[in-house]
Design a protein around this motif. Structure first.
Motif, PDB file in Angstrom:
ATOM      1  N   VAL A  70      31.373  47.677  37.736  1.00  0.00           N
ATOM      2  CA  VAL A  70      30.716  48.898  38.194  1.00  0.00           C
ATOM      3  C   VAL A  70      29.709  48.776  38.825  1.00  0.00           C
ATOM      4  CG1 VAL A  70      29.466  51.099  37.748  1.00  0.00           C
ATOM      5  CG2 VAL A  70      31.307  51.065  36.066  1.00  0.00           C
ATOM      6  N   ASP A  71      29.406  49.367  40.483  1.00  0.00           N
ATOM      7  CA  ASP A  71      27.965  48.844  41.231  1.00  0.00           C
ATOM      8  C   ASP A  71      28.123  50.285  42.040  1.00  0.00           C
ATOM      9  OD1 ASP A  71      26.157  48.277  42.554  1.00  0.00           O
ATOM     10  OD2 ASP A  71      27.127  46.528  43.542  1.00  0.00           O
ATOM     11  N   GLU A  72      26.979  50.800  42.779  1.00  0.00           N
ATOM     12  CA  GLU A  72      26.487  52.383  42.811  1.00  0.00           C
ATOM     13  C   GLU A  72      25.923  51.825  44.367  1.00  0.00           C
ATOM     14  OE1 GLU A  72      22.767  51.323  42.144  1.00  0.00           O
ATOM     15  OE2 GLU A  72      24.669  51.718  40.367  1.00  0.00           O
ATOM     16  N   SER A  73      26.461  52.977  45.371  1.00  0.00           N
ATOM     17  CA  SER A  73      25.429  53.624  46.657  1.00  0.00           C
ATOM     18  C   SER A  73      25.065  54.297  46.526  1.00  0.00           C
ATOM     19  CB  SER A  73      26.822  53.139  47.696  1.00  0.00           C
ATOM     20  OG  SER A  73      25.378  53.721  48.757  1.00  0.00           O
ATOM     21  N   LYS A  74      23.190  53.966  47.391  1.00  0.00           N
ATOM     22  CA  LYS A  74      22.402  55.165  47.133  1.00  0.00           C
ATOM     23  C   LYS A  74      22.357  55.318  48.829  1.00  0.00           C
ATOM     24  CE  LYS A  74      20.553  53.008  43.898  1.00  0.00           C
ATOM     25  NZ  LYS A  74      18.792  52.732  42.864  1.00  0.00           N
ATOM     26  N   VAL A  75      23.139  54.941  50.361  1.00  0.00           N
ATOM     27  CA  VAL A  75      23.602  55.599  51.143  1.00  0.00           C
ATOM     28  C   VAL A  75      23.566  57.235  51.655  1.00  0.00           C
ATOM     29  CG1 VAL A  75      23.684  55.136  53.255  1.00  0.00           C
ATOM     30  CG2 VAL A  75      23.433  53.840  51.893  1.00  0.00           C
ATOM     31  N   LYS A  76      23.920  57.690  50.736  1.00  0.00           N
ATOM     32  CA  LYS A  76      24.340  58.954  51.092  1.00  0.00           C
ATOM     33  C   LYS A  76      25.005  59.522  50.347  1.00  0.00           C
ATOM     34  CE  LYS A  76      26.333  58.577  55.571  1.00  0.00           C
ATOM     35  NZ  LYS A  76      27.814  58.549  56.149  1.00  0.00           N
ATOM     36  N   GLY A  77      23.610  59.942  49.689  1.00  0.00           N
ATOM     37  CA  GLY A  77      23.265  60.320  48.184  1.00  0.00           C
ATOM     38  C   GLY A  77      23.902  59.231  47.081  1.00  0.00           C
ATOM     39  N   LEU A  78      24.233  59.401  45.645  1.00  0.00           N
ATOM     40  CA  LEU A  78      24.878  58.339  45.165  1.00  0.00           C
ATOM     41  C   LEU A  78      25.938  58.177  44.913  1.00  0.00           C
ATOM     42  CD1 LEU A  78      24.164  56.393  42.596  1.00  0.00           C
ATOM     43  CD2 LEU A  78      24.687  58.665  41.312  1.00  0.00           C
ATOM     44  N   LEU A  79      26.999  57.340  44.961  1.00  0.00           N
ATOM     45  CA  LEU A  79      28.121  56.772  44.821  1.00  0.00           C
ATOM     46  C   LEU A  79      29.115  56.222  44.105  1.00  0.00           C
ATOM     47  CD1 LEU A  79      30.847  56.758  48.063  1.00  0.00           C
ATOM     48  CD2 LEU A  79      30.685  55.003  46.565  1.00  0.00           C
ATOM     49  N   VAL A  80      29.528  56.426  43.654  1.00  0.00           N
ATOM     50  CA  VAL A  80      29.289  54.899  42.509  1.00  0.00           C
ATOM     51  C   VAL A  80      31.270  54.275  42.158  1.00  0.00           C
ATOM     52  CG1 VAL A  80      29.877  54.001  40.060  1.00  0.00           C
ATOM     53  CG2 VAL A  80      28.013  55.553  40.470  1.00  0.00           C
ATOM     54  N   ALA A  81      31.510  53.718  42.297  1.00  0.00           N
ATOM     55  CA  ALA A  81      32.987  52.534  42.539  1.00  0.00           C
ATOM     56  C   ALA A  81      33.287  52.136  41.176  1.00  0.00           C
ATOM     57  CB  ALA A  81      32.850  51.356  43.115  1.00  0.00           C
ATOM     58  N   CYS A  82      33.813  51.694  40.584  1.00  0.00           N
ATOM     59  CA  CYS A  82      34.725  50.988  39.460  1.00  0.00           C
ATOM     60  C   CYS A  82      35.742  50.410  39.338  1.00  0.00           C
ATOM     61  CB  CYS A  82      34.148  52.164  37.904  1.00  0.00           C
ATOM     62  SG  CYS A  82      34.971  51.606  36.104  1.00  0.00           S
ATOM     63  N   THR A  83      36.004  49.230  39.589  1.00  0.00           N
ATOM     64  CA  THR A  83      36.595  48.432  39.687  1.00  0.00           C
ATOM     65  C   THR A  83      37.031  48.021  38.311  1.00  0.00           C
ATOM     66  OG1 THR A  83      35.782  47.427  41.806  1.00  0.00           O
ATOM     67  CG2 THR A  83      37.306  45.980  40.495  1.00  0.00           C
ATOM     68  N   VAL A  84      38.695  47.869  38.037  1.00  0.00           N
ATOM     69  CA  VAL A  84      39.284  47.689  37.216  1.00  0.00           C
ATOM     70  C   VAL A  84      40.459  46.696  37.146  1.00  0.00           C
ATOM     71  CG1 VAL A  84      40.297  48.082  35.115  1.00  0.00           C
ATOM     72  CG2 VAL A  84      38.834  49.781  35.987  1.00  0.00           C
ATOM     73  N   VAL A  85      40.055  45.414  35.924  1.00  0.00           N
ATOM     74  CA  VAL A  85      40.664  44.548  35.930  1.00  0.00           C
ATOM     75  C   VAL A  85      41.656  44.085  34.231  1.00  0.00           C
ATOM     76  CG1 VAL A  85      41.089  41.597  36.695  1.00  0.00           C
ATOM     77  CG2 VAL A  85      39.497  43.295  38.119  1.00  0.00           C
ATOM     78  N   ASN A  86      42.851  43.523  34.908  1.00  0.00           N
ATOM     79  CA  ASN A  86      43.404  42.909  33.123  1.00  0.00           C
ATOM     80  C   ASN A  86      42.929  41.915  33.470  1.00  0.00           C
ATOM     81  OD1 ASN A  86      45.632  42.089  31.970  1.00  0.00           O
ATOM     82  ND2 ASN A  86      46.629  44.055  32.168  1.00  0.00           N
ATOM     83  N   PRO A  87      42.576  41.561  32.187  1.00  0.00           N
ATOM     84  CA  PRO A  87      42.342  40.682  31.394  1.00  0.00           C
ATOM     85  C   PRO A  87      43.056  39.199  32.156  1.00  0.00           C
ATOM     86  CG  PRO A  87      41.781  41.971  29.998  1.00  0.00           C
ATOM     87  CD  PRO A  87      42.663  42.734  30.786  1.00  0.00           C
ATOM     88  N   ALA A  88      44.555  39.458  31.961  1.00  0.00           N
ATOM     89  CA  ALA A  88      45.282  38.518  32.527  1.00  0.00           C
ATOM     90  C   ALA A  88      44.926  37.735  33.894  1.00  0.00           C
ATOM     91  CB  ALA A  88      46.822  38.981  31.943  1.00  0.00           C
ATOM     92  N   ASP A  89      44.188  39.101  33.745  1.00  0.00           N
ATOM     93  CA  ASP A  89      43.734  38.399  35.882  1.00  0.00           C
ATOM     94  C   ASP A  89      42.626  38.568  36.666  1.00  0.00           C
ATOM     95  OD1 ASP A  89      46.726  39.085  36.625  1.00  0.00           O
ATOM     96  OD2 ASP A  89      46.078  40.748  36.641  1.00  0.00           O
ATOM     97  N   LEU A  90      42.085  38.311  35.225  1.00  0.00           N
ATOM     98  CA  LEU A  90      40.592  37.734  35.395  1.00  0.00           C
ATOM     99  C   LEU A  90      39.683  36.564  36.224  1.00  0.00           C
ATOM    100  CD1 LEU A  90      37.443  39.412  35.694  1.00  0.00           C
ATOM    101  CD2 LEU A  90      37.425  38.557  33.520  1.00  0.00           C
ATOM    102  N   ALA A  91      40.461  35.526  36.003  1.00  0.00           N
ATOM    103  CA  ALA A  91      40.045  33.835  36.150  1.00  0.00           C
ATOM    104  C   ALA A  91      40.156  33.920  37.396  1.00  0.00           C
ATOM    105  CB  ALA A  91      41.048  33.361  35.475  1.00  0.00           C
ATOM    106  N   ALA A  92      41.959  34.498  37.876  1.00  0.00           N
ATOM    107  CA  ALA A  92      42.227  34.070  39.573  1.00  0.00           C
ATOM    108  C   ALA A  92      41.625  35.038  39.879  1.00  0.00           C
ATOM    109  CB  ALA A  92      43.786  34.832  39.370  1.00  0.00           C
ATOM    110  N   THR A  93      41.682  36.464  39.559  1.00  0.00           N
ATOM    111  CA  THR A  93      40.441  37.282  40.745  1.00  0.00           C
ATOM    112  C   THR A  93      38.924  36.519  40.569  1.00  0.00           C
ATOM    113  OG1 THR A  93      41.471  38.819  39.666  1.00  0.00           O
ATOM    114  CG2 THR A  93      39.361  39.520  40.400  1.00  0.00           C
ATOM    115  N   ARG A  94      38.188  35.857  39.641  1.00  0.00           N
ATOM    116  CA  ARG A  94      36.691  35.299  39.819  1.00  0.00           C
ATOM    117  C   ARG A  94      37.118  34.050  40.584  1.00  0.00           C
ATOM    118  NH1 ARG A  94      35.173  35.568  33.273  1.00  0.00           N
ATOM    119  NH2 ARG A  94      33.988  37.214  33.805  1.00  0.00           N
ATOM    120  N   ARG A  95      38.228  33.305  40.788  1.00  0.00           N
ATOM    121  CA  ARG A  95      38.480  32.028  41.599  1.00  0.00           C
ATOM    122  C   ARG A  95      38.083  33.160  42.667  1.00  0.00           C
ATOM    123  NH1 ARG A  95      39.181  26.265  41.281  1.00  0.00           N
ATOM    124  NH2 ARG A  95      40.302  25.891  43.077  1.00  0.00           N
ATOM    125  N   ALA A  96      38.744  33.248  43.146  1.00  0.00           N
ATOM    126  CA  ALA A  96      39.204  34.047  44.528  1.00  0.00           C
ATOM    127  C   ALA A  96      37.988  34.139  45.420  1.00  0.00           C
ATOM    128  CB  ALA A  96      40.421  35.231  44.343  1.00  0.00           C
TER     129      ALA A  96
END
Length: 236
Positions: A70-96
């Motif tokens: 989770v991270d957020e933007s405060k540029v136009k009010g509060l906007l939060v973005a949540c990215t979900v990753v399957n643990p099986a894909d986490l290592a490859a995602t971090r590497r990329a």
């Protein structure tokens, strides 16, 4: 800029939602360590973004366990973005994501990238096996808005049988964030959902949320570059 986002593994059935308020029980999973790996293009990028205010009465994915970033933007009010990753894909995602860093960079920070770099990063992100939900806060009080957004994130992660939530650390809000998360985890009956506040350079998964939140608050062109990643927009 700070952005909140959740990424989910692409579902095998495009008509089956990730979010549900009927979570399936399952044992906690450890977070995969950062190891060598490769990323594969995600499938099913044609679905349109749904604007929803709740996710009740949807069907849970059996056996799917995810991690939220989770991270957020405060540029136009509060906007939060949540990215979900399957643990099986986490290592490859971090590497990329680490491979995207320029020499000397500790992290990807979208506000400090050139437009050409932003375009290249967006193109790569759209090949990852992740999904993002955007949370738009109605309340103008930043403390109330942030608490509402984080509570909504926990509710959706509980429905998705998540095991871990990682949020970009905002020092002035850290104590309040921990109190909000503690209440939300217990309100939704997910004591096994762990949560942690981390610096952006400590967790590459946060960079996805940062990029998506930045693009979403900009013009239609930039929003379009990350649209394939966005599966839902919620007002909270």
């Amino acid at each position: 800029m700070s952005d909140t986002a959740i990424s989910f593994r692409i579902r095998p059935d495009p008509h089956t939602p990730f979010f549900s308020y009927s979570p399936q029980p399952g044992p906690p999973h450890a977070v995969a360590p950062l190891v060598n790996g490769s990323h594969a293009p995600a499938a099913d990028r044609g679905a349109e973004t749904r604007v929803v205010t709740s996710c009740a009465n949807e069907t849970a994915l059996e056996g799917v366990v995810v991690i939220g970033f989770v991270d957020e933007s405060k540029v136009k009010g509060l906007l939060v973005a949540c990215t979900v990753v399957n643990p099986a894909d986490l290592a490859a995602t971090r590497r990329a994501l680490n491979d995207l860093r320029m020499k000397g960079q500790r992290r990807i920070h979208f506000t400090k990238e050139s437009d050409s770099r932003r375009r290249a990063i967006c193109s790569m992100l759209c090949t990852l096996d992740v999904e993002v939900t955007i949370y738009k806060a109605r309340d103008r009080d930043p403390r109330v808005a942030r608490a509402a957004a984080l509570a909504a994130v926990v509710a959706d992660l509980a429905a998705a049988n998540a095991t871990q939530l990682i949020i970009e650390r905002d020092d002035p809000a850290a104590a309040a964030d921990r109190a909000t998360l503690y209440r939300a985890v217990h309100d939704h009956g997910v004591p096994n959902l762990s949560y942690d506040l981390r610096r952006p350079h400590e967790e590459p998964g946060l960079w996805i949320s940062d990029a998506v939140a930045w693009c979403y608050t900009k013009d239609r062109q930039w929003r379009g570059r990350v649209q394939p990643l966005i599966k839902a927009v919620r007002e909270v």
